[in-house]
Design a protein around this motif. Structure first.
Motif, PDB file in Angstrom:
ATOM      1  N   LYS A 138      50.621 -67.406 -36.908  1.00  0.00           N
ATOM      2  CA  LYS A 138      50.458 -68.439 -37.951  1.00  0.00           C
ATOM      3  C   LYS A 138      50.615 -67.882 -39.373  1.00  0.00           C
ATOM      4  N   LYS A 139      50.900 -66.389 -39.448  1.00  0.00           N
ATOM      5  CA  LYS A 139      51.356 -66.132 -40.859  1.00  0.00           C
ATOM      6  C   LYS A 139      52.768 -66.044 -41.192  1.00  0.00           C
ATOM      7  N   GLY A 140      53.638 -65.585 -40.193  1.00  0.00           N
ATOM      8  CA  GLY A 140      54.787 -65.295 -40.150  1.00  0.00           C
ATOM      9  C   GLY A 140      55.662 -65.412 -38.761  1.00  0.00           C
ATOM     10  N   SER A 141      56.890 -64.784 -38.889  1.00  0.00           N
ATOM     11  CA  SER A 141      57.536 -64.695 -37.587  1.00  0.00           C
ATOM     12  C   SER A 141      58.366 -63.255 -37.602  1.00  0.00           C
ATOM     13  N   ILE A 142      58.505 -62.997 -36.339  1.00  0.00           N
ATOM     14  CA  ILE A 142      59.797 -61.949 -35.962  1.00  0.00           C
ATOM     15  C   ILE A 142      60.639 -62.220 -35.057  1.00  0.00           C
ATOM     16  N   THR A 143      61.671 -62.601 -35.652  1.00  0.00           N
ATOM     17  CA  THR A 143      62.768 -63.095 -34.490  1.00  0.00           C
ATOM     18  C   THR A 143      63.606 -61.674 -34.112  1.00  0.00           C
ATOM     19  N   ALA A 144      63.631 -61.177 -32.738  1.00  0.00           N
ATOM     20  CA  ALA A 144      64.017 -59.949 -32.704  1.00  0.00           C
ATOM     21  C   ALA A 144      65.415 -59.992 -31.498  1.00  0.00           C
ATOM     22  N   LEU A 145      66.089 -59.153 -31.623  1.00  0.00           N
ATOM     23  CA  LEU A 145      67.306 -58.924 -30.994  1.00  0.00           C
ATOM     24  C   LEU A 145      67.329 -57.268 -30.476  1.00  0.00           C
ATOM     25  N   TYR A 146      67.059 -57.200 -29.087  1.00  0.00           N
ATOM     26  CA  TYR A 146      67.006 -56.057 -28.627  1.00  0.00           C
ATOM     27  C   TYR A 146      68.345 -55.720 -27.788  1.00  0.00           C
ATOM     28  N   THR A 147      68.913 -54.603 -28.692  1.00  0.00           N
ATOM     29  CA  THR A 147      70.259 -54.376 -27.803  1.00  0.00           C
ATOM     30  C   THR A 147      70.033 -53.384 -26.683  1.00  0.00           C
ATOM     31  N   THR A 148      70.540 -53.592 -25.677  1.00  0.00           N
ATOM     32  CA  THR A 148      70.412 -52.728 -24.412  1.00  0.00           C
ATOM     33  C   THR A 148      71.706 -52.218 -23.945  1.00  0.00           C
ATOM     34  N   LEU A 149      71.844 -51.029 -23.759  1.00  0.00           N
ATOM     35  CA  LEU A 149      73.159 -50.352 -23.261  1.00  0.00           C
ATOM     36  C   LEU A 149      73.102 -50.175 -21.748  1.00  0.00           C
ATOM     37  N   MET A 150      74.193 -51.064 -21.326  1.00  0.00           N
ATOM     38  CA  MET A 150      74.412 -50.970 -19.902  1.00  0.00           C
ATOM     39  C   MET A 150      75.165 -49.661 -19.595  1.00  0.00           C
ATOM     40  N   GLU A 151      74.500 -48.862 -18.734  1.00  0.00           N
ATOM     41  CA  GLU A 151      75.184 -47.555 -18.439  1.00  0.00           C
ATOM     42  C   GLU A 151      76.307 -48.135 -17.245  1.00  0.00           C
ATOM     43  N   GLY A 152      77.498 -47.702 -17.291  1.00  0.00           N
ATOM     44  CA  GLY A 152      78.396 -48.176 -16.517  1.00  0.00           C
ATOM     45  C   GLY A 152      78.687 -49.568 -16.114  1.00  0.00           C
ATOM     46  N   ASP A 153      78.440 -50.281 -17.438  1.00  0.00           N
ATOM     47  CA  ASP A 153      78.287 -51.846 -17.195  1.00  0.00           C
ATOM     48  C   ASP A 153      77.791 -52.329 -16.153  1.00  0.00           C
ATOM     49  N   ASP A 154      76.530 -51.617 -15.680  1.00  0.00           N
ATOM     50  CA  ASP A 154      75.732 -52.058 -14.670  1.00  0.00           C
ATOM     51  C   ASP A 154      74.633 -52.870 -14.944  1.00  0.00           C
ATOM     52  N   THR A 172      67.301 -53.761 -32.748  1.00  0.00           N
ATOM     53  CA  THR A 172      67.137 -52.636 -32.049  1.00  0.00           C
ATOM     54  C   THR A 172      68.397 -52.034 -31.505  1.00  0.00           C
ATOM     55  N   ASP A 173      68.806 -50.837 -31.852  1.00  0.00           N
ATOM     56  CA  ASP A 173      69.850 -50.191 -31.077  1.00  0.00           C
ATOM     57  C   ASP A 173      69.959 -48.743 -30.867  1.00  0.00           C
ATOM     58  N   THR A 174      69.578 -48.548 -29.384  1.00  0.00           N
ATOM     59  CA  THR A 174      69.377 -49.531 -28.167  1.00  0.00           C
ATOM     60  C   THR A 174      68.013 -49.057 -27.756  1.00  0.00           C
ATOM     61  N   VAL A 175      67.494 -50.065 -26.991  1.00  0.00           N
ATOM     62  CA  VAL A 175      66.193 -50.033 -26.096  1.00  0.00           C
ATOM     63  C   VAL A 175      66.464 -48.853 -25.011  1.00  0.00           C
ATOM     64  N   THR A 176      67.661 -49.012 -24.622  1.00  0.00           N
ATOM     65  CA  THR A 176      68.186 -47.979 -23.279  1.00  0.00           C
ATOM     66  C   THR A 176      67.807 -46.503 -23.730  1.00  0.00           C
TER      67      THR A 176
END
Length: 492
Positions: free
Chosen positions: A352-368, A307-311
């Motif tokens: 039990k059926k399968g898998s979802i490996t997730a990578l959630y990109t989160t934008l840090m406003e002002g690198d906060d 996901t790009d981006t959750v923010t």
């Protein structure tokens, strides 16, 4: 009323008469008396057991009895921005509706709240052509998206509409609700298998597990999309599903052609809502991408969801919440957005059926790093990777801040020699970081500390290990083997 032939027509819907006729027809078939003719040849109808026929009759009666033959509709009484109010009977939160414009076009909208006896709806697209008194038609169902193998290699909207200029055949599609529930906690197997990303820094020091949810936190322009493209091309997933939320229009094709390339697109599905789209549609992008990933997981596939981006998704939720009168809290976010994120992010994982490996990109406003969305996502996921602007400024890519990042399933999926070698490398990096100021100004004297001496000696090799070109393809096994060999003779 005539019931002597199989082609009889009743003047009135008499259920008892029709049942009697069916039973008589069945008895005639059993006795061989009923042998219709077709093109001059006699043929015998297949024999149907009486209990089967009666069960089928009862099933059909139940289905017909549950049908709602009414269409519920109302009229627009208020329109403010993307929010409208209408007197709409028998609707519930989440129902998909359609608003008829002046020229007969249907605009999709979703019920998000009620105010008195009025339903409040948010339009999924623009409000052009809607007027006071426009008809609003309820479907009585939530938003659904067509899912199937035909989505592989395609770019679609959050409603499943093709955006890549090619036709899409959805005749054999399954339609899946986009806001489904998370899996039952007791149906989630323990994460005990490694997941290969193809990125040495991640596979070596922040090893992910199959079914893990990881957060990727970074400011703008630090290499998030590039890193996502590397993982999409080189990961061991059967299917990649990507949600591009609030992206610039030009970045979509760049991501497809440059970051993913032909190799990555073949096994990928992109769900996109660019920054110029209405806020509710941007929120739906994350839900729709998760629904697509769930479909492939239920087929027994190993899915990688990015996901790009959750923010930007949360920002869209803020717009929706404020427009219907929710009170603002931290940074203007309504309280509902944080519980909404919890539900959506919980849908990923292993079943039990399968898998979802997730990578959630989160934008840090002002690198906060204390931003409320950053803090919320970090508390939900099973680990976090921070991209550092300072590391990127040193031309070190991927610009991962290893010491500030962690995988919470690392100890469960890594072998003992792997854990030992990774621990040694992290310790050397921490020792060097503590002494860096002294080293840079020349105040540190060689021999003062054996550990610092070893860290200074090993840092060039460590940096070479962590650096990686975007086109480099490395396996998890080769990464672990190289890491163990590097740290084999290190004593701290």
């Amino acid at each position: 009323m005539t019931t002597d032939t199989p082609n009889a027509i009743w003047d009135t819907p008499d259920t008892d008469a029709s049942n009697a006729f069916v039973e008589r027809q069945f008895e005639q078939q059993q006795s061989g008396l009923f042998t219709p003719k077709k093109d001059g040849f006699d043929f015998q109808l297949p024999t149907i057991p009486k209990d089967v026929m009666q069960a089928e009759q009862q099933r059909l009666f139940r289905l017909l009895g549950g049908l709602d033959t009414y269409q519920y509709k109302g009229r627009v009484s208020k329109l403010l921005g993307m929010m409208l109010e209408a007197s709409l009977p028998k609707v519930k939160i989440g129902d998909l509706c359609f608003v008829e414009t002046m020229d007969g076009e249907m605009k999709a909208a979703e019920v998000v709240a009620f105010r008195g006896d009025k339903a409040q709806l948010i339009l999924l697209y623009d409000a052009k052509g809607i007027f006071m008194g426009s008809w609003v038609f309820s479907t009585g169902e939530p938003t659904k998206i067509p899912v199937g193998d035909f989505l592989l290699g395609r770019l679609v909207s959050p409603l499943g509409e093709p955006m890549d200029g090619r036709p899409m055949d959805t005749r054999d599609a399954n339609f899946q609700v986009i806001n489904g529930p998370p899996p039952d906690p007791m149906d989630r197997p323990i994460i005990n298998q490694r997941f290969q990303t193809g990125v040495r820094a991640v596979d070596g020091l922040l090893t992910m597990g199959n079914g893990q949810r990881m957060g990727l936190f970074a400011g703008s322009g630090v290499g998030k999309s590039t890193l996502l493209g590397m993982i999409a091309r080189e990961s061991e997933a059967d299917v990649n599903v990507m949600a591009l939320i609030g992206e610039r229009g030009r970045e979509v094709k760049e991501f497809m052609d440059e970051s993913l390339g032909e190799k990555g697109m073949k096994r990928s599905v992109l769900v996109c809502a660019t920054g110029d789209q209405p806020p509710l549609l941007r929120m739906k992008a994350l839900q729709s991408a998760t629904a697509v990933a769930e479909y492939f997981r239920n087929q027994g596939k190993k899915v990688f969801l990015m996901t790009d981006t959750v923010t930007r998704c949360a920002m869209s939720g803020r717009e929706v919440g404020l427009s219907i009168g929710e009170p603002p809290t931290m940074k203007g976010y309504p309280p509902s957005i944080f519980s909404w994120l919890q539900v959506v992010l919980e849908r990923a994982g292993r079943t039990k059926k399968g898998s979802i490996t997730a990578l959630y990109t989160t934008l840090m406003e002002g690198d906060d790093i204390n931003d409320p969305v950053v803090d919320t996502v970090r508390g939900i996921v099973d680990g976090h990777i921070f991209l550092s602007r300072k590391v990127a400024a040193m031309n070190h890519y991927p610009a991962i801040d290893v010491l500030g990042s962690v995988s919470r399933v690392f100890t469960a999926v890594a072998e003992e020699d792997h854990k030992e070698a990774a621990g040694k490398m992290r310790e050397l990096m921490a020792i060097y970081a503590d002494a860096k100021d002294l080293i840079d100004i020349g105040a540190y004297e060689h021999g003062s500390s054996p550990k610092i001496d070893k860290a200074i000696e090993m840092m060039p090799d460590i940096n070479r290990f962590l650096r990686q070109k975007t086109e480099d393809a490395v396996s998890l096994e080769s990464t672990v083997e190289r890491l163990v060999d590097m740290m084999q003779d290190v004593e701290l």
